[in-house]
Design a protein around this motif. Structure first.
Motif, PDB file in Angstrom:
ATOM      1  N   HIS A   1       0.806  -0.999  -0.465  1.00 46.36           N
ATOM      2  CA  HIS A   1       0.147   0.543   0.352  1.00 46.36           C
ATOM      3  C   HIS A   1       0.852   0.787  -0.462  1.00 46.36           C
ATOM      4  O   HIS A   1       2.019   1.519   0.475  1.00 46.36           O
ATOM      5  CB  HIS A   1      -0.719   0.176   1.590  1.00 46.36           C
ATOM      6  N   PRO A   2       0.439   2.168  -0.230  1.00 44.83           N
ATOM      7  CA  PRO A   2       0.862   3.405  -0.749  1.00 44.83           C
ATOM      8  C   PRO A   2       1.336   4.176   0.268  1.00 44.83           C
ATOM      9  O   PRO A   2       0.035   4.036   0.824  1.00 44.83           O
ATOM     10  CB  PRO A   2       0.287   4.343  -1.954  1.00 44.83           C
ATOM     11  N   PRO A   3       1.929   4.668   1.580  1.00 43.38           N
ATOM     12  CA  PRO A   3       1.816   5.626   2.297  1.00 43.38           C
ATOM     13  C   PRO A   3       0.923   7.014   2.602  1.00 43.38           C
ATOM     14  O   PRO A   3       0.273   6.909   1.374  1.00 43.38           O
ATOM     15  CB  PRO A   3       3.468   5.901   2.771  1.00 43.38           C
ATOM     16  N   LEU A   4       0.504   6.813   4.008  1.00 42.28           N
ATOM     17  CA  LEU A   4      -0.796   8.096   3.778  1.00 42.28           C
ATOM     18  C   LEU A   4       0.272   9.007   4.882  1.00 42.28           C
ATOM     19  O   LEU A   4       0.621   8.938   5.209  1.00 42.28           O
ATOM     20  CB  LEU A   4      -1.470   7.760   5.341  1.00 42.28           C
TER      21      LEU A   4
ATOM     22  N   ASP B   1      -2.212  14.958   3.820  1.00 44.10           N
ATOM     23  CA  ASP B   1      -3.589  14.663   2.809  1.00 44.10           C
ATOM     24  C   ASP B   1      -4.689  14.289   3.951  1.00 44.10           C
ATOM     25  O   ASP B   1      -5.798  14.774   3.179  1.00 44.10           O
ATOM     26  CB  ASP B   1      -3.365  12.976   2.495  1.00 44.10           C
ATOM     27  N   CYS B   2      -4.017  14.633   5.029  1.00 46.74           N
ATOM     28  CA  CYS B   2      -5.418  14.769   6.267  1.00 46.74           C
ATOM     29  C   CYS B   2      -5.966  15.950   5.562  1.00 46.74           C
ATOM     30  O   CYS B   2      -7.129  16.470   6.188  1.00 46.74           O
ATOM     31  CB  CYS B   2      -4.586  14.064   7.433  1.00 46.74           C
ATOM     32  N   TYR B   3      -5.492  17.330   5.665  1.00 43.02           N
ATOM     33  CA  TYR B   3      -6.023  18.420   5.645  1.00 43.02           C
ATOM     34  C   TYR B   3      -6.783  18.321   4.276  1.00 43.02           C
ATOM     35  O   TYR B   3      -7.581  19.066   4.729  1.00 43.02           O
ATOM     36  CB  TYR B   3      -4.993  19.610   5.608  1.00 43.02           C
ATOM     37  N   SER B   4      -6.187  17.720   3.013  1.00 48.79           N
ATOM     38  CA  SER B   4      -7.257  18.197   2.015  1.00 48.79           C
ATOM     39  C   SER B   4      -8.209  17.370   2.013  1.00 48.79           C
ATOM     40  O   SER B   4      -8.977  17.154   1.857  1.00 48.79           O
ATOM     41  CB  SER B   4      -5.923  17.811   0.728  1.00 48.79           C
ATOM     42  N   ASP B   5      -7.805  16.114   2.027  1.00 45.97           N
ATOM     43  CA  ASP B   5      -9.040  14.507   1.997  1.00 45.97           C
ATOM     44  C   ASP B   5      -9.479  14.564   0.814  1.00 45.97           C
ATOM     45  O   ASP B   5     -10.996  14.441   0.783  1.00 45.97           O
ATOM     46  CB  ASP B   5     -10.303  15.131   3.242  1.00 45.97           C
TER      47      ASP B   5
ATOM     48  N   ARG C   1      -7.239   5.348  -0.709  1.00 44.02           N
ATOM     49  CA  ARG C   1      -5.894   4.590  -0.309  1.00 44.02           C
ATOM     50  C   ARG C   1      -6.542   3.726   1.512  1.00 44.02           C
ATOM     51  O   ARG C   1      -6.046   3.292   1.962  1.00 44.02           O
ATOM     52  CB  ARG C   1      -5.477   5.831  -0.070  1.00 44.02           C
ATOM     53  N   LEU C   2      -7.016   4.819   2.200  1.00 41.46           N
ATOM     54  CA  LEU C   2      -8.344   4.740   3.729  1.00 41.46           C
ATOM     55  C   LEU C   2      -7.940   3.190   3.569  1.00 41.46           C
ATOM     56  O   LEU C   2      -8.643   2.559   4.897  1.00 41.46           O
ATOM     57  CB  LEU C   2      -8.397   5.878   4.515  1.00 41.46           C
TER      58      LEU C   2
ATOM     59  N   GLN D   1      -1.864   6.297  14.293  1.00 40.00           N
ATOM     60  CA  GLN D   1      -2.483   4.545  14.287  1.00 40.00           C
ATOM     61  C   GLN D   1      -2.539   3.344  13.036  1.00 40.00           C
ATOM     62  O   GLN D   1      -1.671   2.400  13.678  1.00 40.00           O
ATOM     63  CB  GLN D   1      -3.714   5.034  15.025  1.00 40.00           C
ATOM     64  N   ILE D   2      -3.294   3.986  12.226  1.00 40.88           N
ATOM     65  CA  ILE D   2      -3.293   2.940  11.873  1.00 40.88           C
ATOM     66  C   ILE D   2      -1.306   2.355  10.784  1.00 40.88           C
ATOM     67  O   ILE D   2      -1.743   1.367  10.431  1.00 40.88           O
ATOM     68  CB  ILE D   2      -4.330   3.696  10.603  1.00 40.88           C
ATOM     69  N   GLN D   3      -1.162   3.016  10.347  1.00 43.41           N
ATOM     70  CA  GLN D   3       0.199   2.989   9.355  1.00 43.41           C
ATOM     71  C   GLN D   3       0.496   2.170  11.049  1.00 43.41           C
ATOM     72  O   GLN D   3       1.936   1.473  10.510  1.00 43.41           O
ATOM     73  CB  GLN D   3       0.860   3.720   9.839  1.00 43.41           C
ATOM     74  N   GLN D   4       0.593   2.675  12.317  1.00 40.53           N
ATOM     75  CA  GLN D   4       1.422   1.816  13.318  1.00 40.53           C
ATOM     76  C   GLN D   4       1.013   0.390  13.659  1.00 40.53           C
ATOM     77  O   GLN D   4       1.535  -0.201  13.998  1.00 40.53           O
ATOM     78  CB  GLN D   4       2.001   2.589  14.309  1.00 40.53           C
ATOM     79  N   VAL D   5       0.118   0.524  13.538  1.00 39.58           N
ATOM     80  CA  VAL D   5      -0.298  -1.355  13.723  1.00 39.58           C
ATOM     81  C   VAL D   5       0.160  -1.916  12.287  1.00 39.58           C
ATOM     82  O   VAL D   5       0.771  -3.258  12.404  1.00 39.58           O
ATOM     83  CB  VAL D   5      -1.996  -0.930  13.542  1.00 39.58           C
ATOM     84  N   GLU D   6       0.345  -1.650  11.071  1.00 40.13           N
ATOM     85  CA  GLU D   6       0.492  -2.173  10.103  1.00 40.13           C
ATOM     86  C   GLU D   6       2.489  -2.545  10.096  1.00 40.13           C
ATOM     87  O   GLU D   6       3.000  -3.916   9.451  1.00 40.13           O
ATOM     88  CB  GLU D   6       0.134  -1.572   8.399  1.00 40.13           C
TER      89      GLU D   6
END
Length: 648
Positions: free
Chosen positions: A3-6, A10-14, A21-22, A184-189
């Motif tokens: 998966h491409p990194p988040l 991008d959280c600001y542009s949403d 990707r999310l 958080q979701i990237q830390q779990v991965e």
């Protein structure tokens, strides 16, 4: 394909692409959760089967223990005594084996079940809670944004300002929730690479030490286990180093109203806007996702609202001018890049579209950048001399951090423009950790990293290659593309690190540990993004290669004919050299190499999996079935894990 990194930006542009990707990450999270649930269920079944088998064997042992041979006469021969005692010996042997087995069953939950359940609860559970919060804040923010459609242009300025403030507050809350969720979701991965494999490894190890067979198998398994434990520890170290960088980046991204301008990339600014459209019976506001490229003055409008019986396509417009309407004609929040009337944020879009230069800023306030000059070489040489004289065998040298006050005092004194280099590093005022921290700070504060931004991507690509010969040859070639000063400093530093690593038995600093410390120092990325931080582990590999192959790399430039060609694209999971164990047929462990400290002897042969099945046939049919099925299942888990997260 991973998966491409988040990116936090991008959280600001949403954007819709960010949401897609999310969803990929969320699907992977659900798949991992289901996998853990199945592993826990099957693990409990295996534990229950072992417990039932052990109870049956203990009952059989008790039956043997209670039976006694009767005899005729008043004296027994030695043979008869042995026969009479045989059942009790059998019973004692079985009882001892089953006592060890019951200890395994009692500890099985602590080794396998509880860690996996803890990961589901503490990691996946927390991530799902962050997701709920993110969805809730997202709904609140876009609901508040939609309310602006109904705001009248006749309202007072104070009311409009209050509405703007409320919207900005909701947006900031939403962005913070989005940042926390992405983090958080990237830390779990990343965490699942070791938090899932380690419990299974521990449980498997406990099974393999039950009796003489499992002791024999454990000896065969030791090289595999040692290499796997080393890989897990390295991943944990990369994770820890990456996590700290990502936390700092996330904190900086939480600053109010950050502007995201990507060097050499488009768009300049993007986000949701409302466009006024005229209809036969009046006017209405339609929501678009807009991207504005400042270099080309191109405005791209992507429709987000479905219109009945209408095929919606993106609209591209060239911006000629951007004029803010007067307050008596329309709300100050509306801007007109003729002929469109847009409703947007008052400041960000105006700064991007009114012809002014965008705001390029870095949230990091660095100190004055240092230069790679004669004073710098003098400083590094003196530091190396002191370290090799006094601290080369100190435990944790370079890992232990000195006091920030002392480090700054040393640097300010040594790089004083009035009398540069006029500092005695052998003085008792400066301890080893202060000197090592100061040298790392100097190298990291260079205006350009020692291995340069220009060669950064090529070095990372070389480290990612699965061909070890190409990896070494490419790094060797790229080192001699560095400027002469940079290569001279790099050779001076790596030679010192080789000397320090030669005392790893005392200082516990191996080439891998040095790579973790000096990778981000010598090869920092030009842009601080999540994708760049995920490459830190490959930066560490480059430094590790420089240390391990110092003599070959710095003995001279490579001959062009000896530089290996670029290997073909990866087509299948890689298998490294087989692990060899003395007096055994060959057995192959995928994805691992034997430790360098224990090379195979010339007379040794490898162990095959069939030999493992041959040994297990010694046991009863029930135990053979249970152990064989479980170990096959566990190895499949290891192969899947190593194929997804192999050490490149």
């Amino acid at each position: 394909m991973g998966h491409p990194p988040l990116e936090f930006s991008d959280c600001y542009s949403d954007s819709p692409d960010f949401r897609e990707r999310l969803k990929c990450y969320e699907s992977e999270l659900e798949r991992t959760s289901k996998f853990l649930k199945d592993v826990i269920k099957d693990g409990n079944n295996v534990i229950g089967a072992i417990r039932g088998y052990s109870v049956a064997v203990q009952k059989f042992s008790q039956t043997l223990q209670t039976f006694q041979f009767d005899f005729i006469g008043d004296t027994l021969t030695d043979d008869e005594m042995n026969i009479a005692e045989s059942f009790r010996e059998f019973a004692g042997l079985l009882q001892e084996v089953e006592e060890n087995r019951m200890m395994l069953v009692q500890n099985a939950c602590d080794l396998l079940i509880k860690p996996l359940e803890k990961f589901r609860k503490d990691q996946i559970g927390v991530t799902k809670e962050r997701r709920k919060k993110f969805e809730k804040e997202s709904e609140k923010y876009y609901s508040q944004l939609d309310k602006h459609l109904n705001l009248s242009s006749k309202k007072k300025e104070s009311q409009l300002q209050e509405a703007d403030d409320l919207l900005d507050k909701e947006r900031q809350t939403f962005c913070e929730s989005s940042l926390e969720y992405v983090y958080q979701i990237q830390q779990v991965e990343d965490r699942k690479k070791f938090d899932i494999v380690e419990p299974v490894l521990a449980f498997l190890q406990s099974i393999l030490t039950l009796n003489n067979l499992t002791v024999e198998m454990t000896q065969d398994f030791l090289p595999y286990k040692q290499e796997l434990q080393l890989s897990l520890q390295n991943t944990r170290n990369h994770f820890e180093s990456t996590r700290e960088e990502m936390e700092e980046l996330m904190k900086r991204m939480k600053l109010p109203n950050p502007i995201f301008i990507r060097h050499g990339q488009q768009p300049t600014i993007e986000g949701y806007l409302y466009v006024q459209e005229k209809w036969a019976l009046g006017m209405t506001w339609v929501k678009y996702y807009c991207k504005y490229m400042k270099d080309s003055k191109l405005l791209l409008l992507l429709p987000t609202e479905q219109k009945p019986a209408t095929k919606q396509i993106p609209v591209e417009l060239t911006l000629k001018s951007c004029i803010r309407r007067k307050s008596e004609s329309i709300d100050k929040r509306f801007y007109t890049p003729s002929p469109l009337l847009l409703m947007c944020s008052r400041f960000l879009w105006m700064e991007a579209m009114d012809g002014k230069e965008p705001i390029y800023h870095s949230p990091i306030h660095k100190q004055a950048e240092m230069e790679l000059n004669e004073t710098g070489f003098k400083f590094v040489r003196r530091c190396i001399n002191v370290i090799e004289t006094k601290g080369r065998t100190s435990e944790g040298v370079y890992r232990t951090v000195g006091s920030n006050i002392q480090v700054q005092k040393l640097l300010n004194a040594f790089f004083d423009p009035k009398c540069p280099g006029d500092v005695d590093l052998n003085s008792s005022e400066w301890d080893i950790k202060t000197i090592t921290s100061a040298m790392k700070f100097y190298l990291r504060s260079l205006s350009e990293p020692l291995m340069t931004y220009t060669l950064h991507r090529e070095l990372i690509s070389a480290a990612k290659s699965e061909n070890l010969d190409y990896r070494l040859g490419a790094v060797h070639s790229l080192v001699y593309k560095l400027p002469e000063q940079n290569r001279e400093m790099l050779e001076l530093l790596v030679k010192h690190l080789v000397s320090v690593c030669s005392h790893s038995c005392a200082n516990l600093m191996t080439a891998s540990n040095m790579g973790v410390i000096f990778g981000p120092t010598l090869m920092r990325a030009e842009e601080e993004t999540v994708a760049a931080m995920l490459d830190i582990k490959f930066q560490n590999i480059v430094v590790e290669i420089l240390i391990e192959d110092y003599k070959k790399i710095f003995s001279g430039p490579p001959e062009e004919s000896l530089v290996p060609p670029l290997p073909p694209p990866r087509a299948a999971p890689r298998r490294r050299q087989p692990i060899t164990i003395s007096k055994r047929p060959p057995r192959h462990y995928s994805g691992l190499q034997p430790p360098p400290s224990s090379p195979p002897s010339s007379s040794s042969s490898s162990v095959t999996f069939s030999h493992f099945l041959f040994f297990t046939s010694i046991f009863s049919c029930s135990f053979q079935f249970i152990v064989s099925i479980f170990i096959i299942f566990t190895f499949i888990l290891f192969f899947c894990s190593s194929s997804k997260n192999r050490y490149s």
